[in-house]
Design a protein around this motif. Structure first.
Motif, PDB file in Angstrom:
ATOM      1  N   HIS A 268       0.901  -1.295   0.107  1.00  0.00           N
ATOM      2  CA  HIS A 268       0.012   0.105  -0.198  1.00  0.00           C
ATOM      3  C   HIS A 268       0.814   1.008  -0.045  1.00  0.00           C
ATOM      4  O   HIS A 268       1.902   1.262   0.576  1.00  0.00           O
ATOM      5  N   ARG A 269       0.413   2.267  -0.760  1.00  0.00           N
ATOM      6  CA  ARG A 269       0.975   3.524  -0.564  1.00  0.00           C
ATOM      7  C   ARG A 269      -0.109   4.550  -0.539  1.00  0.00           C
ATOM      8  O   ARG A 269      -0.778   4.876  -1.338  1.00  0.00           O
ATOM      9  N   LEU A 270      -0.320   5.165   0.657  1.00  0.00           N
ATOM     10  CA  LEU A 270      -1.295   6.092   1.072  1.00  0.00           C
ATOM     11  C   LEU A 270      -0.830   7.305   1.191  1.00  0.00           C
ATOM     12  O   LEU A 270       0.164   7.660   1.954  1.00  0.00           O
ATOM     13  N   ALA A 271      -1.302   8.367   0.147  1.00  0.00           N
ATOM     14  CA  ALA A 271      -0.673   9.792   0.412  1.00  0.00           C
ATOM     15  C   ALA A 271      -2.133  10.820   0.778  1.00  0.00           C
ATOM     16  O   ALA A 271      -2.976  10.263   0.330  1.00  0.00           O
ATOM     17  N   GLY A 272      -1.620  11.942   1.298  1.00  0.00           N
ATOM     18  CA  GLY A 272      -2.690  12.720   1.779  1.00  0.00           C
ATOM     19  C   GLY A 272      -2.145  14.109   1.544  1.00  0.00           C
ATOM     20  O   GLY A 272      -0.914  14.630   1.922  1.00  0.00           O
ATOM     21  N   ILE A 273      -2.956  15.029   0.762  1.00  0.00           N
ATOM     22  CA  ILE A 273      -2.379  16.244   0.667  1.00  0.00           C
ATOM     23  C   ILE A 273      -3.403  17.324   1.261  1.00  0.00           C
ATOM     24  O   ILE A 273      -4.729  17.016   0.963  1.00  0.00           O
TER      25      ILE A 273
ATOM     26  N   PHE B 115      -7.277  15.965   0.148  1.00  0.00           N
ATOM     27  CA  PHE B 115      -7.268  14.734  -0.864  1.00  0.00           C
ATOM     28  C   PHE B 115      -6.395  13.417  -0.489  1.00  0.00           C
ATOM     29  O   PHE B 115      -5.349  13.485  -0.232  1.00  0.00           O
ATOM     30  N   SER B 116      -6.958  12.295  -0.188  1.00  0.00           N
ATOM     31  CA  SER B 116      -6.445  10.945   0.176  1.00  0.00           C
ATOM     32  C   SER B 116      -6.382  10.121  -1.230  1.00  0.00           C
ATOM     33  O   SER B 116      -7.205  10.131  -2.044  1.00  0.00           O
TER      34      SER B 116
ATOM     35  N   PHE C 242      -0.360  14.649  -8.515  1.00  0.00           N
ATOM     36  CA  PHE C 242      -1.663  15.087  -8.394  1.00  0.00           C
ATOM     37  C   PHE C 242      -1.420  16.901  -8.226  1.00  0.00           C
ATOM     38  O   PHE C 242      -0.650  17.246  -7.527  1.00  0.00           O
ATOM     39  N   ARG C 243      -2.684  17.406  -8.691  1.00  0.00           N
ATOM     40  CA  ARG C 243      -2.468  18.925  -8.637  1.00  0.00           C
ATOM     41  C   ARG C 243      -4.048  19.347  -8.271  1.00  0.00           C
ATOM     42  O   ARG C 243      -4.911  18.701  -8.596  1.00  0.00           O
TER      43      ARG C 243
END
Length: 253
Positions: A129-134, A146-147, A171-172
């Motif tokens: 898993h690679r979980l990114a949040g902005i 934005f998850s 991601f933008r």
């Protein structure tokens, strides 16, 4: 000679644009889409699901609003909230193993990336898993999270790792936003709880989508390894990295 070099650069640039595209999503968001990946369903609203045709790896994007009285007030609070996500969501998954956890704070955005492994409760195979949040702050006072939760079979993660990282880092969000992502919250806040609930919702929707008709992570995927070291899908006739043909005696597993 100079003209030849310039021509080669033009060809390489064109090849890159043919291989990838940029997809515009709802609410002023967007991300690059590598070759072989496709959007599942509509891009007019969140969540948005992206699927790799070869490996059935997938990326789910989710948009969550943190109201003004529940927004994250600073970098320390953001770090605490991410740790809560790791403790309350990530480490509660089947045989979860935390690999990395990083965070970065800019003026207009704050982001984190958590990589970990679990076990597929259906097939028993390991998953990566690679979980990114902005996080952004809207001019009206609320914050937008934005998850981006990516998941792939551990056996094929090496094949699509660069694709996943490109989508997440590329991601933008060009919608309305303040110059500074953090601002003092008003009243008693529940920011950590809100972030945990938001990420848990992403995981829930990911599980629901897996139960639909898309063949996501269904069983083991045959693979073969090229002499250059790249792992390829069993159906690939040539290596995705160097273009060499698959050896006749290449083993699949």
């Amino acid at each position: 000679m100079k003209k030849i070099v310039m021509l080669m650069l033009v060809v390489l640039a064109a090849g890159s644009s043919w291989a990838n595209s940029f997809v515009t999503l709802a609410e002023g968001a967007g991300l690059p889409l590598p070759a072989g990946w496709r959007i599942v369903g509509s891009t007019d609203s969140f969540p948005v699901a992206v699927l790799d045709e070869e490996t059935t790896a997938h990326l789910l994007l989710f948009r969550t609003i943190l109201p003004p009285d529940e927004r994250i007030a600073g970098a320390d609070d953001f770090r605490i909230a991410v740790n809560r996500v790791i403790d309350s969501v990530v480490l509660q998954l089947p045989e979860a193993l935390l690999l990395t956890s990083t965070g970065e704070y800019g003026q207009n955005r704050a982001e984190f990336v958590v990589e970990f492994q679990t076990i597929d409760s259906v097939s028993g195979d390991p998953l990566h898993h690679r979980l990114a949040g902005i996080l952004y702050r809207h001019p009206e006072g609320y914050q937008i999270l934005f998850s981006q939760w990516a998941q792939a079979a551990q056996a094929t993660y090496g094949m699509i790792r660069e694709d996943l990282e490109m989508m997440q880092t590329g991601f933008r969000y060009d919608g309305p936003q303040e110059d500074h992502v953090f601002a003092a919250a008003t009243g008693m806040t529940q920011w950590a709880v809100v972030l945990v609930v938001a990420v848990a919702a992403v995981y829930f929707l990911m599980r629901q989508r897996r139960r639909q008709n898309e063949p996501v992570a269904a069983g083991k995927v045959p693979i073969w390894r090229c002499t250059c070291g790249r792992v390829n899908h069993g159906d690939n006739a040539v290596c995705r990295n160097c273009g060499l043909p698959r050896p006749e005696k290449a083993r699949t597993s």
